[in-house]
Motif scaffolding. Structure first.
Motif, mmCIF file in Angstrom:
data_model
loop_
_atom_site.group_PDB
_atom_site.id
_atom_site.type_symbol
_atom_site.label_atom_id
_atom_site.label_comp_id
_atom_site.label_asym_id
_atom_site.label_seq_id
_atom_site.Cartn_x
_atom_site.Cartn_y
_atom_site.Cartn_z
ATOM 1 N N LEU A 161 4.747 1.740 0.532
ATOM 2 C CA LEU A 161 5.488 2.296 -0.456
ATOM 3 C C LEU A 161 5.127 3.885 -0.151
ATOM 4 O O LEU A 161 4.155 4.437 -0.060
ATOM 5 C CB LEU A 161 4.665 1.813 -1.935
ATOM 6 N N LYS A 162 6.263 4.650 -0.046
ATOM 7 C CA LYS A 162 6.060 6.011 0.381
ATOM 8 C C LYS A 162 5.869 7.069 -0.896
ATOM 9 O O LYS A 162 6.072 8.170 -0.606
ATOM 10 C CB LYS A 162 7.507 6.420 1.151
ATOM 11 N N ASP A 163 5.435 6.449 -1.834
ATOM 12 C CA ASP A 163 5.049 7.511 -2.992
ATOM 13 C C ASP A 163 3.813 7.621 -2.851
ATOM 14 O O ASP A 163 3.048 6.812 -2.640
ATOM 15 C CB ASP A 163 5.470 6.760 -4.466
ATOM 16 N N VAL A 164 3.287 8.854 -3.268
ATOM 17 C CA VAL A 164 1.962 9.192 -3.433
ATOM 18 C C VAL A 164 1.397 8.582 -4.747
ATOM 19 O O VAL A 164 1.802 8.618 -5.902
ATOM 20 C CB VAL A 164 1.558 10.612 -3.461
ATOM 21 N N THR A 165 0.497 7.557 -4.622
ATOM 22 C CA THR A 165 -0.214 6.786 -6.072
ATOM 23 C C THR A 165 -1.323 7.332 -6.495
ATOM 24 O O THR A 165 -1.811 6.696 -7.609
ATOM 25 C CB THR A 165 -0.030 5.500 -5.885
ATOM 26 N N GLY A 166 -2.208 7.986 -5.547
ATOM 27 C CA GLY A 166 -3.454 8.370 -5.865
ATOM 28 C C GLY A 166 -4.148 9.379 -5.014
ATOM 29 O O GLY A 166 -3.715 9.706 -4.107
ATOM 30 N N LEU A 219 -7.679 2.419 -2.216
ATOM 31 C CA LEU A 219 -7.272 2.825 -3.478
ATOM 32 C C LEU A 219 -5.689 2.571 -3.876
ATOM 33 O O LEU A 219 -5.311 2.781 -4.760
ATOM 34 C CB LEU A 219 -7.574 4.309 -3.975
ATOM 35 N N THR A 220 -5.049 2.679 -2.807
ATOM 36 C CA THR A 220 -3.554 2.077 -2.831
ATOM 37 C C THR A 220 -3.077 0.934 -2.933
ATOM 38 O O THR A 220 -2.024 0.651 -3.072
ATOM 39 C CB THR A 220 -2.754 3.091 -1.745
ATOM 40 N N VAL A 221 -4.035 -0.143 -2.652
ATOM 41 C CA VAL A 221 -3.485 -1.400 -2.419
ATOM 42 C C VAL A 221 -3.251 -2.581 -3.361
ATOM 43 O O VAL A 221 -4.083 -2.081 -4.437
ATOM 44 C CB VAL A 221 -4.463 -2.080 -1.127
ATOM 45 N N MET A 222 -2.401 -3.282 -3.133
ATOM 46 C CA MET A 222 -2.299 -4.478 -4.007
ATOM 47 C C MET A 222 -2.050 -5.448 -3.342
ATOM 48 O O MET A 222 -1.132 -5.702 -2.489
ATOM 49 C CB MET A 222 -1.463 -4.285 -5.299
ATOM 50 N N PHE A 223 -2.628 -6.792 -3.647
ATOM 51 C CA PHE A 223 -2.232 -7.935 -2.630
ATOM 52 C C PHE A 223 -2.555 -9.288 -3.511
ATOM 53 O O PHE A 223 -3.162 -9.356 -4.490
ATOM 54 C CB PHE A 223 -3.343 -8.004 -1.483
ATOM 55 N N LYS A 224 -1.956 -10.226 -2.955
ATOM 56 C CA LYS A 224 -1.813 -11.747 -3.539
ATOM 57 C C LYS A 224 -3.649 -12.249 -3.572
ATOM 58 O O LYS A 224 -3.869 -12.464 -2.210
ATOM 59 C CB LYS A 224 -0.957 -12.672 -2.760
ATOM 60 N N LYS A 225 -4.105 -12.567 -4.438
ATOM 61 C CA LYS A 225 -5.529 -12.916 -4.491
ATOM 62 C C LYS A 225 -5.629 -14.261 -3.718
ATOM 63 O O LYS A 225 -6.591 -14.454 -2.982
ATOM 64 C CB LYS A 225 -5.712 -13.241 -5.825
ATOM 65 N N GLU A 226 -4.646 -15.121 -3.408
ATOM 66 C CA GLU A 226 -4.847 -16.403 -2.807
ATOM 67 C C GLU A 226 -4.833 -16.173 -1.435
ATOM 68 O O GLU A 226 -5.548 -16.932 -0.605
ATOM 69 C CB GLU A 226 -3.273 -17.255 -2.967
ATOM 70 N N TYR A 285 0.828 -1.152 -0.068
ATOM 71 C CA TYR A 285 -0.003 -0.128 0.032
ATOM 72 C C TYR A 285 0.944 1.087 0.079
ATOM 73 O O TYR A 285 2.009 1.126 0.151
ATOM 74 C CB TYR A 285 -0.968 0.075 1.187
ATOM 75 N N SER A 286 0.329 2.473 -0.246
ATOM 76 C CA SER A 286 0.906 3.521 -0.400
ATOM 77 C C SER A 286 0.576 4.704 0.134
ATOM 78 O O SER A 286 -0.368 4.709 0.735
ATOM 79 C CB SER A 286 1.384 3.830 -1.661
ATOM 80 N N LYS A 287 1.236 5.978 0.053
ATOM 81 C CA LYS A 287 0.883 7.221 0.548
ATOM 82 C C LYS A 287 -0.242 7.594 -0.537
ATOM 83 O O LYS A 287 -0.452 7.011 -1.516
ATOM 84 C CB LYS A 287 1.886 8.237 0.511
#
Length: 338
Positions: A238-243, A201-208, A157-159
């Motif tokens: 993740l310290k980047d602003v992504t959205g 809105l910042t997350v990505m995860f493993k579906k499993e 996840y991120s800023k």
């Protein structure tokens, strides 16, 4: 199988993709599925979809777009984008008579987001609601690189930034500051039990990692999902602003709807504690286990978790619980610190 699960599965079989299932996107093998739920977002859905479609990646991705029966023009925009981008978008037009489930107590659960995740084919799932949007064209690539670098990482996840309904940036927001103050890399379960800080809105995860979610939780919104996923893996901030997250007074979170349905969050906590006691989650360290145990015993001793006699009996059989009940000052000190 209870009535909710039965309805979820049976009605899911009735869902059909707009323009059929022989589009170029259906022939691809996406590494990432981006799920979007939208309803009455006519002024915002273009920003959402454009932010996803601008992503620069070295892997294929799909957009699972669940349009939940809007009457304000959102549906027409979604259809327009599905026609323009048949190599990326899988659009589902929902019927709200089917996509909503009314429980015996009168509370309403929505299937749209759950069905989106059930339709996802990617190894990873990213999430963006229809009134939010991404600003970093490398968001997906950065997060996949992190996830692929270490098998123990399952959640990234991120800023983010905050905007109002007119798309104006909200500076010095306490909402952003509070969420970011809790954000970190590592094992998040002890912290997530007390604060829902990753912005959806910042997350990505493993579906499993979604496996067995329905076994413990009654409601499929972001907080219980994040608890369940992060209880099984290492997370990276993740310290980047992504959205940008849009403050929408009509949204479920802002309106308090989810809090009311979830009994102030205690129904979710009950599920989380049951999953933990059943060995579903693996604490990374002795300190993490202690934090989880102390918080669990505290909530039980306060009477906040009232709907699980089995859970109470299981916990009360532990010596630590008996000791902690007699040390009420520990609770006050611990909660104050957190």
């Amino acid at each position: 199988m209870d009535e909710f699960e039965k309805a979820l599965q049976e009605r899911f079989l009735l869902q059909e993709e707009y323009l059929g299932d022989n589009k170029p996107v259906n022939e691809s093998f996406p590494l990432v599925s981006v799920t979007v739920t939208t309803y009455q977002h006519v002024n915002y859905i273009r920003d959402c979809l454009n932010g996803i479609l601008m992503q620069k990646t070295d892997f294929p991705y799909e957009i699972i777009l669940g349009e939940d029966g809007s009457s304000d023009g959102t549906q027409e925009i979604c259809k327009e984008y599905a026609v323009r981008y048949p190599d990326k978008i899988r659009l589902f037009i929902r019927d709200r008579r089917i996509s909503q489930f009314v429980r015996k107590d009168g509370t309403v659960s929505r299937f749209n987001g759950i069905w989106n995740r059930m339709s996802a084919r990617g190894k990873y799932i990213a999430w963006c609601e229809g009134d939010d949007y991404w600003t970093d064209p490398l968001k997906l690539q950065k997060q996949v690189n992190i996830l692929e670098s270490d098998k123990n990482i399952g959640f990234v996840y991120s800023k983010f930034q905050l905007v109002n309904l007119d798309n104006m940036l909200i500076e010095n927001s306490s909402t952003v500051s509070n969420q970011l103050s809790h954000s970190k890399t590592g094992y998040l379960l002890p912290s997530l039990l007390r604060n829902n800080f990753p912005q959806t809105l910042t997350v990505m995860f493993k579906k499993e990692l979604l496996a067995n979610f329905d076994k413990y939780y009654s409601y499929g919104y972001d907080w219980p999902l994040f608890i369940h996923i992060c209880g099984k893996c290492k997370s990276v901030f993740l310290k980047d602003v992504t959205g940008c997250y849009r403050i929408n007074p009509n949204g479920m979170m802002a309106s308090g709807t989810l809090k009311d349905v979830d009994n102030g969050g205690f129904t979710t906590l009950n599920g989380a504690f049951r999953a933990y006691l059943c060995g579903e989650y693996k604490a990374a360290s002795i300190l993490d286990k202690l934090k989880i145990n102390v918080y669990m015993y505290y909530r039980l001793s306060k009477g906040d978790i009232k709907d699980s006699v089995e859970l109470e009996n299981c916990v009360k059989s532990r010596l630590l619980y008996q000791l902690m009940r007699r040390m009420t000052f520990v609770w006050a000190f611990y909660i104050k610190k957190k």
